[in-house]
Write a protein that holds these residues in place. Structure first.
Motif, PDB file in Angstrom:
ATOM      1  N   ASN A   1      15.598  20.713  47.635  1.00 13.13           N
ATOM      2  CA  ASN A   1      15.612  19.445  48.293  1.00 13.13           C
ATOM      3  C   ASN A   1      16.832  18.375  48.375  1.00 13.13           C
ATOM      4  N   ALA A   2      17.940  19.130  48.079  1.00  8.90           N
ATOM      5  CA  ALA A   2      19.186  18.509  48.253  1.00  8.90           C
ATOM      6  C   ALA A   2      19.516  17.712  49.520  1.00  8.90           C
ATOM      7  N   ASP A   3      19.100  18.563  50.696  1.00 10.52           N
ATOM      8  CA  ASP A   3      19.276  17.680  51.982  1.00 10.52           C
ATOM      9  C   ASP A   3      18.317  16.447  52.182  1.00 10.52           C
ATOM     10  N   ASN A   4      17.248  16.368  51.492  1.00 14.99           N
ATOM     11  CA  ASN A   4      16.255  15.271  51.318  1.00 14.99           C
ATOM     12  C   ASN A   4      16.877  14.037  50.508  1.00 14.99           C
ATOM     13  N   VAL A   5      17.403  14.563  49.267  1.00  7.68           N
ATOM     14  CA  VAL A   5      18.162  13.666  48.290  1.00  7.68           C
ATOM     15  C   VAL A   5      19.306  12.807  49.198  1.00  7.68           C
ATOM     16  N   LEU A   6      20.131  13.673  49.597  1.00  9.11           N
ATOM     17  CA  LEU A   6      21.475  13.347  50.242  1.00  9.11           C
ATOM     18  C   LEU A   6      21.026  12.477  51.453  1.00  9.11           C
ATOM     19  N   ALA A   7      20.102  12.829  52.168  1.00 12.75           N
ATOM     20  CA  ALA A   7      19.724  11.857  53.308  1.00 12.75           C
ATOM     21  C   ALA A   7      19.375  10.368  52.973  1.00 12.75           C
TER      22      ALA A   7
ATOM     23  N   SER B   1      27.459  12.596  58.969  1.00 10.50           N
ATOM     24  CA  SER B   1      27.388  13.891  59.436  1.00 10.50           C
ATOM     25  C   SER B   1      28.017  14.722  58.799  1.00 10.50           C
ATOM     26  N   TRP B   2      29.210  14.604  58.153  1.00  8.75           N
ATOM     27  CA  TRP B   2      29.940  15.664  57.599  1.00  8.75           C
ATOM     28  C   TRP B   2      29.207  15.877  56.221  1.00  8.75           C
ATOM     29  N   LEU B   3      28.842  14.767  55.407  1.00  9.70           N
ATOM     30  CA  LEU B   3      27.925  14.941  54.325  1.00  9.70           C
ATOM     31  C   LEU B   3      26.902  15.854  54.482  1.00  9.70           C
TER      32      LEU B   3
ATOM     33  N   SER C   1      26.335  17.942  56.696  1.00  7.25           N
ATOM     34  CA  SER C   1      26.625  19.505  57.227  1.00  7.25           C
ATOM     35  C   SER C   1      26.927  20.124  56.006  1.00  7.25           C
ATOM     36  N   ARG C   2      27.228  19.568  54.674  1.00 12.26           N
ATOM     37  CA  ARG C   2      27.353  20.581  53.501  1.00 12.26           C
ATOM     38  C   ARG C   2      26.229  20.529  52.625  1.00 12.26           C
ATOM     39  N   ALA C   3      24.928  19.945  53.116  1.00  8.94           N
ATOM     40  CA  ALA C   3      23.749  19.744  52.323  1.00  8.94           C
ATOM     41  C   ALA C   3      23.358  21.063  51.430  1.00  8.94           C
ATOM     42  N   ASP C   4      23.597  22.121  52.099  1.00  6.93           N
ATOM     43  CA  ASP C   4      23.538  23.485  51.547  1.00  6.93           C
ATOM     44  C   ASP C   4      24.421  23.861  50.059  1.00  6.93           C
ATOM     45  N   SER C   5      25.310  22.913  49.998  1.00  6.98           N
ATOM     46  CA  SER C   5      26.129  23.067  49.034  1.00  6.98           C
ATOM     47  C   SER C   5      25.810  22.109  47.794  1.00  6.98           C
ATOM     48  N   GLU C   6      25.019  21.501  48.059  1.00  5.90           N
ATOM     49  CA  GLU C   6      24.826  20.127  47.200  1.00  5.90           C
ATOM     50  C   GLU C   6      23.939  20.424  45.986  1.00  5.90           C
ATOM     51  N   TYR C   7      24.108  19.896  44.854  1.00  2.00           N
ATOM     52  CA  TYR C   7      23.456  19.771  43.772  1.00  2.00           C
ATOM     53  C   TYR C   7      22.519  18.497  43.726  1.00  2.00           C
ATOM     54  N   VAL C   8      21.239  18.457  43.434  1.00  2.00           N
ATOM     55  CA  VAL C   8      20.765  17.129  42.915  1.00  2.00           C
ATOM     56  C   VAL C   8      20.536  17.046  41.410  1.00  2.00           C
ATOM     57  N   LEU C   9      20.831  15.852  41.224  1.00  2.00           N
ATOM     58  CA  LEU C   9      20.875  15.406  39.715  1.00  2.00           C
ATOM     59  C   LEU C   9      19.892  14.463  39.334  1.00  2.00           C
ATOM     60  N   LYS C  10      18.927  14.875  38.888  1.00  2.00           N
ATOM     61  CA  LYS C  10      17.518  14.127  38.404  1.00  2.00           C
ATOM     62  C   LYS C  10      17.926  13.656  37.153  1.00  2.00           C
ATOM     63  N   ILE C  11      18.285  12.236  36.934  1.00  5.16           N
ATOM     64  CA  ILE C  11      18.827  11.724  35.758  1.00  5.16           C
ATOM     65  C   ILE C  11      17.570  10.867  35.154  1.00  5.16           C
ATOM     66  N   ARG C  12      17.031  11.516  33.964  1.00  4.56           N
ATOM     67  CA  ARG C  12      15.884  10.899  33.094  1.00  4.56           C
ATOM     68  C   ARG C  12      16.318  10.169  32.126  1.00  4.56           C
ATOM     69  N   PRO C  13      16.068   8.849  32.350  1.00  6.60           N
ATOM     70  CA  PRO C  13      16.489   7.889  31.105  1.00  6.60           C
ATOM     71  C   PRO C  13      15.719   8.226  29.972  1.00  6.60           C
ATOM     72  N   SER C  14      16.280   8.199  28.846  1.00  6.72           N
ATOM     73  CA  SER C  14      15.557   8.286  27.550  1.00  6.72           C
ATOM     74  C   SER C  14      15.165   6.856  27.112  1.00  6.72           C
ATOM     75  N   ILE C  15      16.296   5.989  27.384  1.00  9.04           N
ATOM     76  CA  ILE C  15      16.035   4.612  26.916  1.00  9.04           C
ATOM     77  C   ILE C  15      17.024   3.874  27.903  1.00  9.04           C
ATOM     78  N   ILE C  16      16.577   2.585  28.166  1.00 12.91           N
ATOM     79  CA  ILE C  16      17.306   1.897  28.985  1.00 12.91           C
ATOM     80  C   ILE C  16      17.349   0.338  28.425  1.00 12.91           C
ATOM     81  N   ASN C  17      18.464  -0.167  28.672  1.00 16.27           N
ATOM     82  CA  ASN C  17      18.742  -1.747  28.066  1.00 16.27           C
ATOM     83  C   ASN C  17      19.319  -2.441  29.428  1.00 16.27           C
ATOM     84  N   SER C  18      19.119  -3.850  29.208  1.00 14.96           N
ATOM     85  CA  SER C  18      19.734  -4.693  30.561  1.00 14.96           C
ATOM     86  C   SER C  18      20.218  -5.749  29.713  1.00 14.96           C
ATOM     87  N   TRP C  19      20.982  -6.494  30.487  1.00 14.05           N
ATOM     88  CA  TRP C  19      21.701  -7.769  30.399  1.00 14.05           C
ATOM     89  C   TRP C  19      21.848  -8.543  31.382  1.00 14.05           C
TER      90      TRP C  19
END
Length: 148
Positions: free
Chosen positions: A96-102, A118-120, A122-140
Motif C-alpha cells: 500500500n505504499a502508493d496509497n500512503v504516499l497519496a 506527480s514525480w513522487l 511515479s516512484r511509488a513502487d520504490s517506496e517503503y511504508v513506515l508504520k511507526i507504532r508508539p509505545s509511549i507518548i508525552n506532550s507539552w
C-alpha cells in the motif's frame, strides 16, 4: 496508545493535535555505527500509528532495517511551543505504499506542487511504508507561559 503520566495533554488532545498537525515529524534512530541520527518525514496519524513513506534507497530506510526502535517528535516551530514526542517501533513494508504516499501528498502539498506530486507518485513502487507504532507518548504545551 500509552500516554506518559507526565503528559500535559490527555489522549483526546494528543489525537486532535496529531490529526491536525501539518508539520513534519522528526524521527530519531541509531545508525549501524551506533550513532544517533535524525530526519524529518511527512506523516499521517491513523489507527494509533504514525504512517510515513520513504524511498527504498533512503538512508533512513536502510538504517531502520537493522534497528526498528526510534524516537519521534512533532512540535510547532512557532511559539507558543507545543507538541508530542515518544518512543516507538517501526514496521517497514512495501504494501500500500502508493496509497500512503497519496495521503501524504494530499496532506503536505498544495496544487502549486503538482509536478512534485506527480514525480513522487511515479516512484511509488520504490517506496517503503513506515508504520511507526508508539509505545509511549508525552506532550507539552507552553501556551500558558508564552502568551503575548
Amino acid at each position: 496508545m500509552k500516554i506518559s503520566s507526565k503528559s500535559q495533554w490527555d489522549e483526546s488532545e494528543i489525537r486532535r493535535f496529531l490529526n491536525n498537525a501539518t508539520i513534519p515529524m522528526r524521527l530519531s534512530f541509531m545508525n549501524k555505527n551506533g550513532e544517533p541520527m535524525i530526519c524529518s518525514l511527512w506523516f499521517k496519524f491513523i489507527d494509533d500509528s504514525l504512517w510515513s513513506a520513504s524511498h527504498q534507497n533512503a538512508y533512513v530506510v536502510n538504517q531502520l532495517k537493522n534497528n526498528s526502535k526510534v524516537s519521534f517528535e512533532i512540535s510547532t516551530n512557532e511559539y507558543p511551543y507545543k507538541g508530542v514526542r515518544g518512543k516507538a517501533e517501526v514496521e517497514l513494508s512495501k504494501l500500500n505504499a502508493d496509497n500512503v504516499l497519496a495521503q501524504l501528498i494530499e496532506k503536505y502539498l498544495d496544487e502549486k506542487n503538482s509536478k512534485l506530486a506527480s514525480w513522487l507518485m511515479s516512484r511509488a513502487d520504490s517506496e517503503y511504508v513506515l508504520k511507526i507504532r508508539p509505545s509511549i507518548i508525552n506532550s507539552w504545551d507552553f501556551s500558558g507561559r508564552m502568551e503575548a
